[in-house]
Design a protein around this motif. Structure first.
Motif, short mmCIF file in Angstrom:
data_model
loop_
_atom_site.label_atom_id
_atom_site.label_comp_id
_atom_site.label_asym_id
_atom_site.label_seq_id
_atom_site.Cartn_x
_atom_site.Cartn_y
_atom_site.Cartn_z
N SER A 166 -3.93 -7.81 5.30
CA SER A 166 -4.87 -7.01 6.05
C SER A 166 -4.13 -6.39 7.22
O SER A 166 -3.02 -6.80 7.56
CB SER A 166 -6.04 -7.85 6.56
N ILE A 167 -4.75 -5.40 7.81
CA ILE A 167 -4.20 -4.78 9.00
C ILE A 167 -4.68 -5.59 10.20
O ILE A 167 -5.80 -6.06 10.23
CB ILE A 167 -4.65 -3.32 9.11
N ILE A 168 -3.81 -5.75 11.19
CA ILE A 168 -4.20 -6.51 12.38
C ILE A 168 -5.38 -5.83 13.05
O ILE A 168 -5.38 -4.61 13.26
CB ILE A 168 -3.01 -6.63 13.35
N SER A 169 -6.36 -6.64 13.38
CA SER A 169 -7.55 -6.15 14.07
C SER A 169 -7.54 -6.67 15.49
O SER A 169 -7.40 -7.87 15.72
CB SER A 169 -8.81 -6.65 13.35
N LYS A 182 9.78 -1.35 0.29
CA LYS A 182 8.81 -1.35 1.37
C LYS A 182 8.23 -2.69 1.69
O LYS A 182 7.60 -2.86 2.72
CB LYS A 182 7.68 -0.35 1.04
N ASN A 183 8.41 -3.69 0.84
CA ASN A 183 7.94 -5.03 1.19
C ASN A 183 8.99 -5.80 1.97
O ASN A 183 9.10 -7.02 1.86
CB ASN A 183 7.57 -5.80 -0.08
N GLY A 228 -1.13 1.75 1.82
CA GLY A 228 -0.77 2.86 0.96
C GLY A 228 0.64 3.37 1.19
O GLY A 228 0.92 4.55 1.00
N GLY A 229 1.53 2.49 1.62
CA GLY A 229 2.91 2.89 1.85
C GLY A 229 3.16 3.53 3.19
O GLY A 229 4.30 3.89 3.50
N VAL A 230 2.12 3.66 4.00
CA VAL A 230 2.26 4.31 5.31
C VAL A 230 2.11 3.29 6.42
O VAL A 230 1.17 2.48 6.40
CB VAL A 230 1.19 5.42 5.48
N ALA A 272 -1.06 -4.53 4.17
CA ALA A 272 -0.56 -5.81 4.67
C ALA A 272 -0.06 -5.67 6.09
O ALA A 272 0.15 -4.56 6.60
CB ALA A 272 0.57 -6.32 3.78
N THR A 273 0.08 -6.80 6.71
CA THR A 273 0.79 -6.90 7.98
C THR A 273 1.91 -7.90 7.79
O THR A 273 1.69 -9.00 7.31
CB THR A 273 -0.15 -7.38 9.10
N MET A 274 3.09 -7.49 8.18
CA MET A 274 4.24 -8.39 8.16
C MET A 274 4.66 -8.62 9.60
O MET A 274 4.76 -7.67 10.39
CB MET A 274 5.38 -7.79 7.34
#
Length: 129
Positions: free
Chosen positions: A104-107, A79-80, A55-57, A32-34
């Motif tokens: 998702s991860i920022i692209s 972690k959230n 994965g927590g990283v 995720a992306t926060m």
């Protein structure tokens, strides 16, 4: 159902600091992306910064040029959760500060608010001169 809740807003004098927190609940976010946005009166949403993780990283952290060096995003526990440390605040930074989440991860430089699926109600930061 995902819930996003911000806390920590308030009144601070110019040059002062605040720490905001955001907690996302209702599902487990493996990737995720926060992010943090703000919206001042009669202005559009402004991206402030984000943190992507999988994965927590923590994979990466991003900042808008306007806040880089003054604001810091960090992951909390559990972690959230993420925090936003705001330093050397300016009166023009009075706004509602929102936390948002996407799975998702920022692209690239895709910080568009429309790409974030989950939003909190916001917390108000008032900076007095």
């Amino acid at each position: 159902q995902v819930h996003v809740v911000e806390s920590g807003g308030g009144l601070v004098q110019a040059g002062g600091s605040l720490r905001l927190s955001c907690a996302a609940s209702g599902r487990t976010f493996n990737t995720a992306t926060m992010a943090w946005f703000r919206q001042a009166p009669e202005k559009g949403q402004e991206f402030l910064g984000a943190i992507s993780f999988t994965g927590g990283v923590t994979v990466s952290t991003y900042y808008a040029d306007s806040v880089r060096g003054r604001f810091t995003i960090s992951r909390g526990n559990p972690k959230n959760t993420i925090d936003l440390q705001l330093n050397r605040l300016k009166p023009e930074e009075t706004a509602i500060y929102y936390c948002a989440v996407k799975t998702s991860i920022i692209s690239g430089d895709d910080y568009r608010p429309s790409t974030f699926a989950y939003w909190g109600q916001g917390t108000t930061v008032t900076v007095s001169s």
